[in-house]
Design a protein around this motif. Structure first.
Motif, PDB file in Angstrom:
ATOM      1  N   VAL A 241     -12.067  -5.191   3.354  1.00 47.89           N
ATOM      2  CA  VAL A 241     -13.197  -4.655   2.594  1.00 47.89           C
ATOM      3  C   VAL A 241     -14.493  -5.151   3.230  1.00 47.89           C
ATOM      4  O   VAL A 241     -14.563  -6.279   3.721  1.00 47.89           O
ATOM      5  CB  VAL A 241     -13.118  -5.098   1.116  1.00 47.89           C
ATOM      6  CG1 VAL A 241     -14.421  -4.809   0.374  1.00 47.89           C
ATOM      7  CG2 VAL A 241     -11.945  -4.428   0.429  1.00 47.89           C
ATOM      8  N   GLN A 252     -11.750  -5.348  -9.386  1.00 47.23           N
ATOM      9  CA  GLN A 252     -10.794  -5.224  -8.289  1.00 47.23           C
ATOM     10  C   GLN A 252     -11.411  -4.277  -7.263  1.00 47.23           C
ATOM     11  O   GLN A 252     -11.786  -3.161  -7.606  1.00 47.23           O
ATOM     12  CB  GLN A 252      -9.451  -4.675  -8.777  1.00 47.23           C
ATOM     13  CG  GLN A 252      -8.731  -5.584  -9.756  1.00 47.23           C
ATOM     14  CD  GLN A 252      -7.361  -5.064 -10.115  1.00 47.23           C
ATOM     15  OE1 GLN A 252      -6.512  -4.830  -9.250  1.00 47.23           O
ATOM     16  NE2 GLN A 252      -7.126  -4.878 -11.400  1.00 47.23           N
ATOM     17  N   PHE A 254     -10.825  -2.519  -3.514  1.00 52.66           N
ATOM     18  CA  PHE A 254      -9.842  -2.257  -2.465  1.00 52.66           C
ATOM     19  C   PHE A 254     -10.379  -1.218  -1.492  1.00 52.66           C
ATOM     20  O   PHE A 254     -11.132  -0.319  -1.875  1.00 52.66           O
ATOM     21  CB  PHE A 254      -8.514  -1.777  -3.064  1.00 52.66           C
ATOM     22  CG  PHE A 254      -7.842  -2.791  -3.927  1.00 52.66           C
ATOM     23  CD1 PHE A 254      -7.161  -3.863  -3.369  1.00 52.66           C
ATOM     24  CD2 PHE A 254      -7.908  -2.697  -5.315  1.00 52.66           C
ATOM     25  CE1 PHE A 254      -6.544  -4.807  -4.164  1.00 52.66           C
ATOM     26  CE2 PHE A 254      -7.305  -3.647  -6.119  1.00 52.66           C
ATOM     27  CZ  PHE A 254      -6.614  -4.706  -5.538  1.00 52.66           C
ATOM     28  N   ASN A 255      -9.976  -1.328  -0.255  1.00 52.07           N
ATOM     29  CA  ASN A 255     -10.298  -0.342   0.768  1.00 52.07           C
ATOM     30  C   ASN A 255      -9.411   0.888   0.554  1.00 52.07           C
ATOM     31  O   ASN A 255      -8.182   0.768   0.540  1.00 52.07           O
ATOM     32  CB  ASN A 255     -10.062  -0.952   2.151  1.00 52.07           C
ATOM     33  CG  ASN A 255     -10.637  -0.107   3.264  1.00 52.07           C
ATOM     34  OD1 ASN A 255     -10.698   1.111   3.172  1.00 52.07           O
ATOM     35  ND2 ASN A 255     -11.058  -0.770   4.328  1.00 52.07           N
ATOM     36  N   THR A 256     -10.014   2.061   0.409  1.00 48.42           N
ATOM     37  CA  THR A 256      -9.245   3.276   0.101  1.00 48.42           C
ATOM     38  C   THR A 256      -8.879   4.079   1.344  1.00 48.42           C
ATOM     39  O   THR A 256      -8.381   5.196   1.242  1.00 48.42           O
ATOM     40  CB  THR A 256     -10.027   4.183  -0.860  1.00 48.42           C
ATOM     41  OG1 THR A 256     -11.293   4.519  -0.269  1.00 48.42           O
ATOM     42  CG2 THR A 256     -10.264   3.478  -2.194  1.00 48.42           C
ATOM     43  N   HIS A 257      -9.110   3.527   2.521  1.00 53.76           N
ATOM     44  CA  HIS A 257      -8.733   4.221   3.748  1.00 53.76           C
ATOM     45  C   HIS A 257      -7.232   4.548   3.720  1.00 53.76           C
ATOM     46  O   HIS A 257      -6.403   3.688   3.450  1.00 53.76           O
ATOM     47  CB  HIS A 257      -9.057   3.349   4.956  1.00 53.76           C
ATOM     48  CG  HIS A 257      -8.599   3.943   6.254  1.00 53.76           C
ATOM     49  ND1 HIS A 257      -9.228   5.017   6.838  1.00 53.76           N
ATOM     50  CD2 HIS A 257      -7.580   3.606   7.070  1.00 53.76           C
ATOM     51  CE1 HIS A 257      -8.620   5.314   7.961  1.00 53.76           C
ATOM     52  NE2 HIS A 257      -7.607   4.478   8.143  1.00 53.76           N
ATOM     53  N   GLN A 258      -6.903   5.795   3.979  1.00 55.04           N
ATOM     54  CA  GLN A 258      -5.516   6.239   3.897  1.00 55.04           C
ATOM     55  C   GLN A 258      -4.874   6.314   5.286  1.00 55.04           C
ATOM     56  O   GLN A 258      -5.458   6.866   6.221  1.00 55.04           O
ATOM     57  CB  GLN A 258      -5.444   7.627   3.245  1.00 55.04           C
ATOM     58  CG  GLN A 258      -5.969   7.661   1.820  1.00 55.04           C
ATOM     59  CD  GLN A 258      -5.095   6.854   0.879  1.00 55.04           C
ATOM     60  OE1 GLN A 258      -3.868   6.957   0.909  1.00 55.04           O
ATOM     61  NE2 GLN A 258      -5.735   6.044   0.047  1.00 55.04           N
TER      62      GLN A 258
END
Length: 267
Positions: A241, A252, A254-258
């Motif tokens: 992040v 919370q 979080f990095n949402t990179h898929q």
């Protein structure tokens, strides 16, 4: 070799030598102190504890006398103040080690953490150096934390403020800047940076690094920047992040990179 270079070296070396403690003496003193606090497999005899500690105290006083002017700095008083705090430092480090053992499933005992975990070693050196920094001892605290940095890959500035207990897991690549403020019961994983948004000499007396509240977990490779950035208590910051703004308590992030995973040969 030109004589002008020799003259320049003599002049600068003499000035720098007078203002700097011996790296060898400083790190030897640190090694002796840590071995006294945590003797691993070579336990001192009961009757020798006082003598070992007294020698360590004399060694610190001699190091300070080697580069500080006793007319300007009350060296004996500062040395006495440091050793007055040593019991508190030791108790805090036991709490740090217990937290690491409690939260790391790979740790089999508190003793294993103390004798083998680089994260614990970095915290131990930080707490010693931080106390010297609070006493306004120049240069020496930074030598100690850079010594630990070289051994562990963990870079903690001695002027940072870190609560108890504190956990570093793995540790390699962690950077904690000078004006960072970290609360109690915080856990940080490898590759985390608590850094400044801007690096400029005129910001020396400005808070440049983040504040992390109590009970926060920051996972691997996360970067948090800025003196106005506050991570609220009880928050979890996921891996990888990048943050430059504050986060409310109980958050919370979080990095949402898929990730995209396909079978080889498919489009």
């Amino acid at each position: 070799m030109p004589s002008s270079l020799i003259d320049l070296l003599k002049k600068t070396h003499h000035a720098e030598w007078e203002a700097t403690p011996s790296w060898h003496d400083a790190t030897a003193w640190l090694d002796d102190l840590i071995h006294f606090l945590f003797p691993s497999n070579n336990l001192p005899k009961k009757t020798s504890y006082e003598g070992i500690l007294k020698k360590n105290q004399i060694d610190l006083e001699n190091i300070l006398l080697s580069y500080l002017d006793p007319k300007k700095i009350a060296i004996e008083q500062k040395v006495a103040s440091f050793y007055d705090e040593l019991e508190t430092i030791y108790k805090n480090l036991r709490l740090d080690a217990s937290k690491i053992h409690e939260y790391d499933p790979a740790a089999t005992s508190v003793n294993e953490v103390i004798v083998s975990y680089p994260g614990f070693y970095a915290i131990a050196v930080y707490r010693i150096a931080n106390n010297l920094s609070i006493l306004q001892i120049p240069v020496l605290p930074r030598i100690l934390t850079e010594y630990a940095h070289g051994k562990t890959g963990v870079d903690i500035h001695p002027e940072a403020t870190i609560g108890v207990p504190f956990m570093i897991d793995h540790g390699t690549g962690i950077v904690i800047g000078a004006t960072s403020v970290i609360g109690k019961n915080v856990s940080i994983y490898q590759g985390v940076t608590l850094g400044a948004l801007q690096v400029a000499k005129e910001l020396y007396n400005t808070k440049r690094h983040p504040t992390v509240g109590d009970n926060v977990i920051i996972y691997a490779r996360t970067t948090i920047l800025g003196g106005d950035t506050v991570i609220g208590e009880n928050s979890v910051i996921g891996g990888s992040v990048f943050l430059t703004k504050s986060v409310a308590a109980n958050s919370q992030v979080f990095n949402t990179h898929q990730l995209r995973i396909t079978t080889r040969g498919e489009g």
